[in-house]
Design a protein around this motif. Structure first.
Motif, PDB file in Angstrom:
ATOM      1  N   HIS A 152       0.833  -1.205   0.000  1.00 22.10           N
ATOM      2  CA  HIS A 152       0.000   0.000   0.000  1.00 22.10           C
ATOM      3  C   HIS A 152       0.869   1.257   0.000  1.00 22.10           C
ATOM      4  CE1 HIS A 152      -3.936  -1.933   1.698  1.00 22.10           C
ATOM      5  NE2 HIS A 152      -3.827  -2.062   0.388  1.00 22.10           N
ATOM      6  N   HIS A 153       1.932   1.246   0.782  1.00 22.37           N
ATOM      7  CA  HIS A 153       2.845   2.388   0.835  1.00 22.37           C
ATOM      8  C   HIS A 153       3.440   2.688  -0.544  1.00 22.37           C
ATOM      9  CE1 HIS A 153       5.781   5.180   2.495  1.00 22.37           C
ATOM     10  NE2 HIS A 153       6.713   4.544   1.815  1.00 22.37           N
ATOM     11  N   HIS A 154       3.562   1.665  -1.364  1.00 22.17           N
ATOM     12  CA  HIS A 154       4.108   1.821  -2.711  1.00 22.17           C
ATOM     13  C   HIS A 154       3.003   1.879  -3.773  1.00 22.17           C
ATOM     14  CE1 HIS A 154       8.327   1.650  -1.646  1.00 22.17           C
ATOM     15  NE2 HIS A 154       7.979   0.777  -0.727  1.00 22.17           N
ATOM     16  N   ASN A 155       1.822   2.326  -3.330  1.00 27.11           N
ATOM     17  CA  ASN A 155       0.689   2.602  -4.225  1.00 27.11           C
ATOM     18  C   ASN A 155       0.206   1.385  -5.014  1.00 27.11           C
ATOM     19  OD1 ASN A 155       0.621   5.363  -3.482  1.00 27.11           O
ATOM     20  ND2 ASN A 155       2.413   5.678  -4.780  1.00 27.11           N
ATOM     21  N   LEU A 156       0.265   0.235  -4.408  1.00 26.51           N
ATOM     22  CA  LEU A 156      -0.284  -0.967  -5.023  1.00 26.51           C
ATOM     23  C   LEU A 156      -1.454  -1.463  -4.181  1.00 26.51           C
ATOM     24  CD1 LEU A 156       3.008  -2.820  -5.915  1.00 26.51           C
ATOM     25  CD2 LEU A 156       1.260  -2.109  -7.550  1.00 26.51           C
ATOM     26  N   GLU A 157      -2.527  -1.817  -4.850  1.00 28.33           N
ATOM     27  CA  GLU A 157      -3.631  -2.452  -4.154  1.00 28.33           C
ATOM     28  C   GLU A 157      -3.254  -3.909  -3.905  1.00 28.33           C
ATOM     29  OE1 GLU A 157      -7.270  -1.991  -6.340  1.00 28.33           O
ATOM     30  OE2 GLU A 157      -7.117   0.193  -6.332  1.00 28.33           O
ATOM     31  N   VAL A 158      -3.906  -4.519  -2.917  1.00 30.53           N
ATOM     32  CA  VAL A 158      -3.644  -5.914  -2.595  1.00 30.53           C
ATOM     33  C   VAL A 158      -4.970  -6.674  -2.550  1.00 30.53           C
ATOM     34  CG1 VAL A 158      -2.637  -7.537  -0.954  1.00 30.53           C
ATOM     35  CG2 VAL A 158      -1.633  -5.252  -1.215  1.00 30.53           C
ATOM     36  N   TYR A 159      -5.074  -7.685  -3.408  1.00 30.71           N
ATOM     37  CA  TYR A 159      -6.213  -8.595  -3.407  1.00 30.71           C
ATOM     38  C   TYR A 159      -5.669  -9.942  -2.928  1.00 30.71           C
ATOM     39  CZ  TYR A 159      -8.626  -5.305  -6.599  1.00 30.71           C
ATOM     40  OH  TYR A 159      -9.209  -4.208  -7.177  1.00 30.71           O
ATOM     41  N   VAL A 160      -6.378 -10.587  -2.042  1.00 33.25           N
ATOM     42  CA  VAL A 160      -5.897 -11.841  -1.463  1.00 33.25           C
ATOM     43  C   VAL A 160      -6.824 -12.986  -1.887  1.00 33.25           C
ATOM     44  CG1 VAL A 160      -5.305 -13.024   0.685  1.00 33.25           C
ATOM     45  CG2 VAL A 160      -4.969 -10.567   0.503  1.00 33.25           C
ATOM     46  N   TRP A 161      -6.199 -14.128  -2.139  1.00 38.99           N
ATOM     47  CA  TRP A 161      -6.943 -15.316  -2.575  1.00 38.99           C
ATOM     48  C   TRP A 161      -6.481 -16.549  -1.838  1.00 38.99           C
ATOM     49  CZ3 TRP A 161      -3.825 -19.033  -4.742  1.00 38.99           C
ATOM     50  CH2 TRP A 161      -2.569 -18.617  -5.179  1.00 38.99           C
ATOM     51  N   THR A 162      -7.112 -17.576  -1.955  1.00 40.35           N
ATOM     52  CA  THR A 162      -8.532 -17.820  -1.971  1.00 40.35           C
ATOM     53  C   THR A 162      -8.971 -17.881  -0.517  1.00 40.35           C
ATOM     54  OG1 THR A 162      -8.407 -19.083  -4.023  1.00 40.35           O
ATOM     55  CG2 THR A 162     -10.378 -19.428  -2.682  1.00 40.35           C
ATOM     56  N   VAL A 163      -9.751 -16.917  -0.117  1.00 45.12           N
ATOM     57  CA  VAL A 163     -10.137 -16.730   1.275  1.00 45.12           C
ATOM     58  C   VAL A 163     -11.594 -17.146   1.415  1.00 45.12           C
ATOM     59  CG1 VAL A 163     -10.196 -15.103   3.196  1.00 45.12           C
ATOM     60  CG2 VAL A 163      -8.517 -14.793   1.367  1.00 45.12           C
ATOM     61  N   ASN A 164     -11.816 -18.293   2.059  1.00 46.38           N
ATOM     62  CA  ASN A 164     -13.165 -18.850   2.142  1.00 46.38           C
ATOM     63  C   ASN A 164     -13.736 -18.901   3.556  1.00 46.38           C
ATOM     64  OD1 ASN A 164     -13.483 -19.358  -0.636  1.00 46.38           O
ATOM     65  ND2 ASN A 164     -12.316 -21.244  -0.460  1.00 46.38           N
ATOM     66  N   LYS A 165     -12.879 -19.124   4.532  1.00 45.45           N
ATOM     67  CA  LYS A 165     -13.359 -19.258   5.912  1.00 45.45           C
ATOM     68  C   LYS A 165     -13.635 -17.883   6.498  1.00 45.45           C
ATOM     69  CE  LYS A 165     -10.837 -23.517   6.617  1.00 45.45           C
ATOM     70  NZ  LYS A 165      -9.701 -24.154   7.294  1.00 45.45           N
ATOM     71  N   GLU A 166     -14.717 -17.801   7.278  1.00 41.43           N
ATOM     72  CA  GLU A 166     -15.125 -16.517   7.846  1.00 41.43           C
ATOM     73  C   GLU A 166     -14.032 -15.894   8.718  1.00 41.43           C
ATOM     74  OE1 GLU A 166     -19.101 -16.404   9.398  1.00 41.43           O
ATOM     75  OE2 GLU A 166     -19.856 -17.555   7.692  1.00 41.43           O
ATOM     76  N   LYS A 167     -13.293 -16.716   9.453  1.00 41.08           N
ATOM     77  CA  LYS A 167     -12.201 -16.209  10.294  1.00 41.08           C
ATOM     78  C   LYS A 167     -11.106 -15.574   9.428  1.00 41.08           C
ATOM     79  CE  LYS A 167      -9.064 -17.728  13.948  1.00 41.08           C
ATOM     80  NZ  LYS A 167      -8.617 -18.874  14.763  1.00 41.08           N
ATOM     81  N   GLU A 168     -10.787 -16.209   8.301  1.00 40.57           N
ATOM     82  CA  GLU A 168      -9.774 -15.666   7.379  1.00 40.57           C
ATOM     83  C   GLU A 168     -10.270 -14.375   6.744  1.00 40.57           C
ATOM     84  OE1 GLU A 168      -9.496 -18.967   4.675  1.00 40.57           O
ATOM     85  OE2 GLU A 168      -7.719 -19.761   5.674  1.00 40.57           O
ATOM     86  N   ILE A 169     -11.533 -14.348   6.365  1.00 39.81           N
ATOM     87  CA  ILE A 169     -12.120 -13.155   5.758  1.00 39.81           C
ATOM     88  C   ILE A 169     -12.025 -11.977   6.729  1.00 39.81           C
ATOM     89  CG2 ILE A 169     -14.298 -12.101   4.989  1.00 39.81           C
ATOM     90  CD1 ILE A 169     -15.016 -14.946   3.859  1.00 39.81           C
ATOM     91  N   LYS A 170     -12.384 -12.228   7.977  1.00 42.72           N
ATOM     92  CA  LYS A 170     -12.332 -11.177   9.000  1.00 42.72           C
ATOM     93  C   LYS A 170     -10.901 -10.673   9.174  1.00 42.72           C
ATOM     94  CE  LYS A 170     -13.872 -10.243  13.690  1.00 42.72           C
ATOM     95  NZ  LYS A 170     -14.527 -10.787  14.885  1.00 42.72           N
TER      96      LYS A 170
END
Length: 148
Positions: A112-130
């Motif tokens: 983020h500091h270097h102006n890049l967005e971050v998308y994370v995969w594959t996040v399925n469990k509610e605990k991981e999503i949180k």
């Protein structure tokens, strides 16, 4: 077909198309351009030439570099934020599509500091999503979008 999936997802969610190799990249870029789907489709790949092909055909398409390592992979032990940033800048991506096992708060803040967005995969469990939401990721790829 890609067009059928695009029609199903249109106006419902962001759609990620992961491209493996150069040849499909050209076809995907042409379909996205024809359908004027740039606002709601992103294209990811770990193949730099595929990302360059997408941008050459249509610079409006948002592209992301897929970066991953399995727990057993030696790559995870050699992972550095600087090498990832260098690869991202070289490919001129707007975001990193990061494997969840590499998605730490420090890595996300660095990108983020270097102006890049971050998308994370594959996040399925509610605990991981949180947890990913608490890290302020820009997007979550999941097999269960209703959980997001």
């Amino acid at each position: 077909t890609v067009e059928e999936v695009m029609n199903i997802a249109k106006n419902k969610s962001l759609l990620n198309i992961e491209v493996k190799g150069k040849d499909p990249a050209q076809i995907i870029a042409e379909i996205i351009t024809k359908e004027k789907a740039e606002p709601w489709i992103v294209v990811t790949s770990s193949t730099i030439i595929a990302l360059e092909t997408i941008k050459k055909i249509n610079p409006k398409i948002k592209i992301g570099l897929v970066y991953w390592a399995s727990k057993s992979s030696k790559l995870i032990h050699h992972f550095t934020k600087k090498s990832l940033l260098k690869k991202a800048k070289r490919t001129q991506v707007q975001f990193i599509s990061l494997s969840k096992n590499l998605a730490t708060l420090k890595v996300i803040e660095y990108l983020h500091h270097h102006n890049l967005e971050v998308y994370v995969w594959t996040v399925n469990k509610e605990k991981e999503i949180k947890r990913m939401k608490s890290f302020n990721v820009d997007g979550i790829f999941s097999n269960y979008p209703d959980r997001l």
